[in-house]
Design a protein around this motif. Structure first.
Motif, mmCIF file in Angstrom:
data_model
loop_
_atom_site.group_PDB
_atom_site.id
_atom_site.type_symbol
_atom_site.label_atom_id
_atom_site.label_comp_id
_atom_site.label_asym_id
_atom_site.label_seq_id
_atom_site.Cartn_x
_atom_site.Cartn_y
_atom_site.Cartn_z
ATOM 1 N N ARG A 123 -8.025 -0.655 6.175
ATOM 2 C CA ARG A 123 -8.722 0.500 6.647
ATOM 3 C C ARG A 123 -8.248 1.025 7.920
ATOM 4 O O ARG A 123 -8.291 2.509 8.204
ATOM 5 C CB ARG A 123 -10.108 0.383 6.777
ATOM 6 N N LEU A 124 -8.051 0.378 8.800
ATOM 7 C CA LEU A 124 -7.531 0.668 10.277
ATOM 8 C C LEU A 124 -6.049 1.130 10.336
ATOM 9 O O LEU A 124 -5.881 2.181 10.897
ATOM 10 C CB LEU A 124 -7.473 -0.271 11.312
ATOM 11 N N LEU A 125 -5.267 0.562 9.159
ATOM 12 C CA LEU A 125 -3.901 1.336 9.352
ATOM 13 C C LEU A 125 -3.529 2.553 8.347
ATOM 14 O O LEU A 125 -2.770 3.192 8.585
ATOM 15 C CB LEU A 125 -3.036 -0.100 8.819
ATOM 16 N N MET A 126 -4.386 2.629 7.450
ATOM 17 C CA MET A 126 -4.373 3.566 6.340
ATOM 18 C C MET A 126 -4.225 5.105 6.913
ATOM 19 O O MET A 126 -3.197 6.030 6.560
ATOM 20 C CB MET A 126 -5.409 3.599 5.300
ATOM 21 N N ALA A 128 -2.533 6.128 9.423
ATOM 22 C CA ALA A 128 -1.330 6.296 9.786
ATOM 23 C C ALA A 128 -0.094 6.552 8.825
ATOM 24 O O ALA A 128 0.939 7.061 8.999
ATOM 25 C CB ALA A 128 -0.698 5.218 10.604
ATOM 26 N N PHE A 129 -0.638 6.341 7.394
ATOM 27 C CA PHE A 129 0.278 6.520 6.069
ATOM 28 C C PHE A 129 -0.260 7.292 5.280
ATOM 29 O O PHE A 129 0.031 7.411 4.011
ATOM 30 C CB PHE A 129 0.468 5.086 5.834
ATOM 31 N N ASN A 130 -1.307 8.112 5.610
ATOM 32 C CA ASN A 130 -1.807 9.205 4.375
ATOM 33 C C ASN A 130 -1.072 10.426 4.454
ATOM 34 O O ASN A 130 0.035 10.417 5.013
ATOM 35 C CB ASN A 130 -3.342 9.373 4.990
ATOM 36 N N GLY A 131 -1.412 11.337 3.302
ATOM 37 C CA GLY A 131 -0.763 12.411 3.238
ATOM 38 C C GLY A 131 -0.101 13.318 4.444
ATOM 39 O O GLY A 131 0.834 13.846 4.765
ATOM 40 N N ALA A 132 -1.318 13.407 5.097
ATOM 41 C CA ALA A 132 -1.229 14.361 6.170
ATOM 42 C C ALA A 132 -0.259 13.628 7.384
ATOM 43 O O ALA A 132 0.544 14.225 8.144
ATOM 44 C CB ALA A 132 -2.428 14.446 7.191
ATOM 45 N N ARG A 403 -1.463 -2.863 -2.904
ATOM 46 C CA ARG A 403 -0.121 -2.232 -3.044
ATOM 47 C C ARG A 403 0.321 -1.705 -1.590
ATOM 48 O O ARG A 403 -0.389 -1.384 -0.721
ATOM 49 C CB ARG A 403 -0.576 -1.039 -3.766
ATOM 50 N N CYS A 404 1.335 -1.929 -1.234
ATOM 51 C CA CYS A 404 2.075 -1.448 -0.089
ATOM 52 C C CYS A 404 1.592 -0.346 0.470
ATOM 53 O O CYS A 404 1.642 0.582 -0.017
ATOM 54 C CB CYS A 404 3.692 -1.652 -0.130
ATOM 55 N N ILE A 405 0.917 -0.324 1.848
ATOM 56 C CA ILE A 405 0.362 0.976 2.386
ATOM 57 C C ILE A 405 1.756 1.766 2.673
ATOM 58 O O ILE A 405 1.305 3.010 3.045
ATOM 59 C CB ILE A 405 -0.450 0.701 3.483
ATOM 60 N N GLY A 406 2.837 1.345 3.087
ATOM 61 C CA GLY A 406 4.046 2.122 3.312
ATOM 62 C C GLY A 406 4.963 2.619 2.257
ATOM 63 O O GLY A 406 5.949 3.328 2.247
ATOM 64 N N ALA A 407 4.366 2.487 1.082
ATOM 65 C CA ALA A 407 5.175 3.024 0.012
ATOM 66 C C ALA A 407 5.530 4.394 -0.066
ATOM 67 O O ALA A 407 6.470 4.915 -0.187
ATOM 68 C CB ALA A 407 4.471 2.774 -1.612
ATOM 69 N N GLY A 408 4.347 5.371 0.240
ATOM 70 C CA GLY A 408 4.561 6.696 0.416
ATOM 71 C C GLY A 408 5.684 7.132 1.477
ATOM 72 O O GLY A 408 6.466 7.979 1.422
ATOM 73 N N PHE A 409 5.477 6.327 2.578
ATOM 74 C CA PHE A 409 6.431 6.480 3.660
ATOM 75 C C PHE A 409 7.763 6.182 3.407
ATOM 76 O O PHE A 409 8.845 6.858 3.658
ATOM 77 C CB PHE A 409 5.914 5.710 4.947
#
Length: 457
Positions: A123-126, A128-132, A403-409
């Motif tokens: 929750r704290l890291l997400m 930094a990796f959301n769409g915006a 699932r890896c939080i950095g996938a989109g990045f």
């Protein structure tokens, strides 16, 4: 004892409660070799060992691993992967499945935590990796890629893996740390590279502290001490910054958690910050760099697909460039499997398994099964645009709540880099034997560095 030595002692992968010894008859079939030999085969020779075991034992099989008496059951069908990814996270513990990374990542790492601790860290890291956030990073990635591509010498073959590693490391240093000071970057680059570029024997050696007095293990420990020194210095310096609320890097975001008593979260300690940042630093650049190097290599071997990718670049067709990245990850898996540790008995694919066993889908087999992908040995990005990729067959980022939080990045970065390369150059592969994977730490990379040669368009 330094903070580094304390972590290495506490996070020994083979120490503590590994679960009860698992009787052979309670698990699916597998080789009867000693656990040490099976562990070496799984870690060092996975590209030969895992397919061979699949052919011999079928869609699920057991590998006996260190410490003696432990086991990993690998599953290979999409329905198996679906069951594992959808499993109760209180039963299917990913943190314990990643224990071999503990000495480097630390106990607070997103990859090492389970249950409530994992939910909090994610929750704290997400944000930094959301769409915006991804949209905000795109210009930075493009600038760094353009600067890197501008240094290449046309007509001279080079190892694309080395250049992609340098590029993606620069990106992740700036995204995670927001570091722009060249002296600090110069300190961090070699320390991160030495942490990544280690053999599987080093990883196995974490479980045997006496090895850390000798040769490469001793050097690795010293590198860890130096990396920690620089990391903690950067954290201390950033704590003194007065413009945190205007910064968008991950470290600055995390330093604002619990600030001024806002929200329910307590401020993160230096150790918590260090563990999360090292995790993002190491996991966030090597995998993308490897996928990019294979993508350039495969495009350089296929004039037709190179022309299609160039056209996509000219037309702003990011979907095709993303498909190139996805196909690179499919054909050349960087990570071999996704592992969970069973905290209670569970049934997967009709197989009843006891508490204490490790289980996981084999990415190597899933990505190469003819039942999952038509002509699996062929590099064909179009498959990702035709709607023919079934769920739970392409799993480089894992799945479910883990699932890896950095996938989109990773995909955004890959598209941006490919766009800059193909805007400037045509790519070809120099004459010589075909490249193939070798194991580096827990990942697989091109043995010969995915050599390419570029010419101006």
């Amino acid at each position: 004892m330094t903070v580094t030595d304390d972590r290495l002692a506490r996070m020994r992968p083979f120490a503590g409660d590994t679960g009860r010894k698992l009787p052979r008859g309670a698990l699916p079939p597998g080789p009867r070799w000693p656990a040490l030999l099976q562990s070496i085969a799984l870690v060092r020779f996975r590209h030969w060992f895992v397919p061979r075991m699949h052919r011999r034992y079928g869609d699920c099989f057991t590998v006996r691993i260190l410490p003696s008496g432990s086991a990993l059951v690998l599953f290979t069908r999409p329905d198996h992967a679906k069951e594992i990814f959808a499993g109760d996270p209180e039963v299917f513990h990913a943190g314990k499945g990643n224990a071999i990374l503990g000495p480097i990542m630390g106990e607070h790492s997103l990859l090492l935590q389970d249950s409530a601790e994992h939910k909090r860290a994610r929750r704290l890291l997400m944000p930094a990796f959301n769409g915006a956030a991804l949209h905000g990073y795109q210009d930075l990635v493009t600038r760094i890629a353009r600067d890197e591509v501008g240094t290449w010498t046309p007509g001279r073959p080079f190892r694309s893996l080395d250049r992609m590693n340098a590029l993606t490391l620069e990106v992740i240093l700036r995204v995670v740390f927001g570091v722009t000071d060249e002296s600090r970057l110069a300190e961090l680059r070699p320390l991160v590279n030495k942490t990544v570029d280690i053999s599987p024997a080093i990883l196995l050696g974490w479980g045997y502290p006496w090895l850390q007095r000798f040769g490469p293990w001793k050097a690795t420990v010293q590198n860890q001490r130096e990396l920690d020194r620089v990391m903690y210095a950067e954290i201390a310096e950033r704590r003194r910054a007065t413009d945190l609320d205007r910064r968008t890097d991950v470290l600055s975001r995390l330093l604002q958690v619990g600030a001024a008593g806002e929200g329910d979260d307590q401020p993160l300690t230096d150790t918590e910050l260090r563990d999360q940042l090292v995790t993002l630093l190491l996991a966030g650049h090597e995998t993308t760099a490897t996928a990019l190097s294979w993508a350039l290599y495969e495009l350089g071997r296929d004039a037709g697909r190179l022309a299609r990718a160039r056209r996509a670049t000219d037309e702003g067709d990011d979907d095709y460039l993303e498909a190139v990245m996805k196909e690179s990850m499919r054909l050349h898996p960087v990570i071999p499997m996704v592992v969970r540790h069973l905290m209670a008995p569970a049934t997967i694919g009709g197989v009843n398994l006891p508490r204490g066993v490790n289980v996981g889908p084999s990415i190597l087999i899933s990505h190469s099964r003819g039942a999952n992908f038509d002509e699996p040995g062929v590099f064909r990005p179009e498959r990702f645009l035709e709607g023919h990729v079934a769920p739970h067959t392409w799993i480089p980022f894992g799945g479910g709540v883990r699932r890896c939080i950095g996938a989109g990045f990773s995909l955004m970065e890959g598209v941006a880099v490919l766009r800059e390369v193909l805007t400037a150059y045509d790519v070809a592969v120099p004459a010589g034997p075909a490249d193939y994977p070798r194991v580096r730490n827990i990942t697989s990379v091109p043995r010969h560095g995915a050599k390419v040669v570029v010419t101006h368009r």
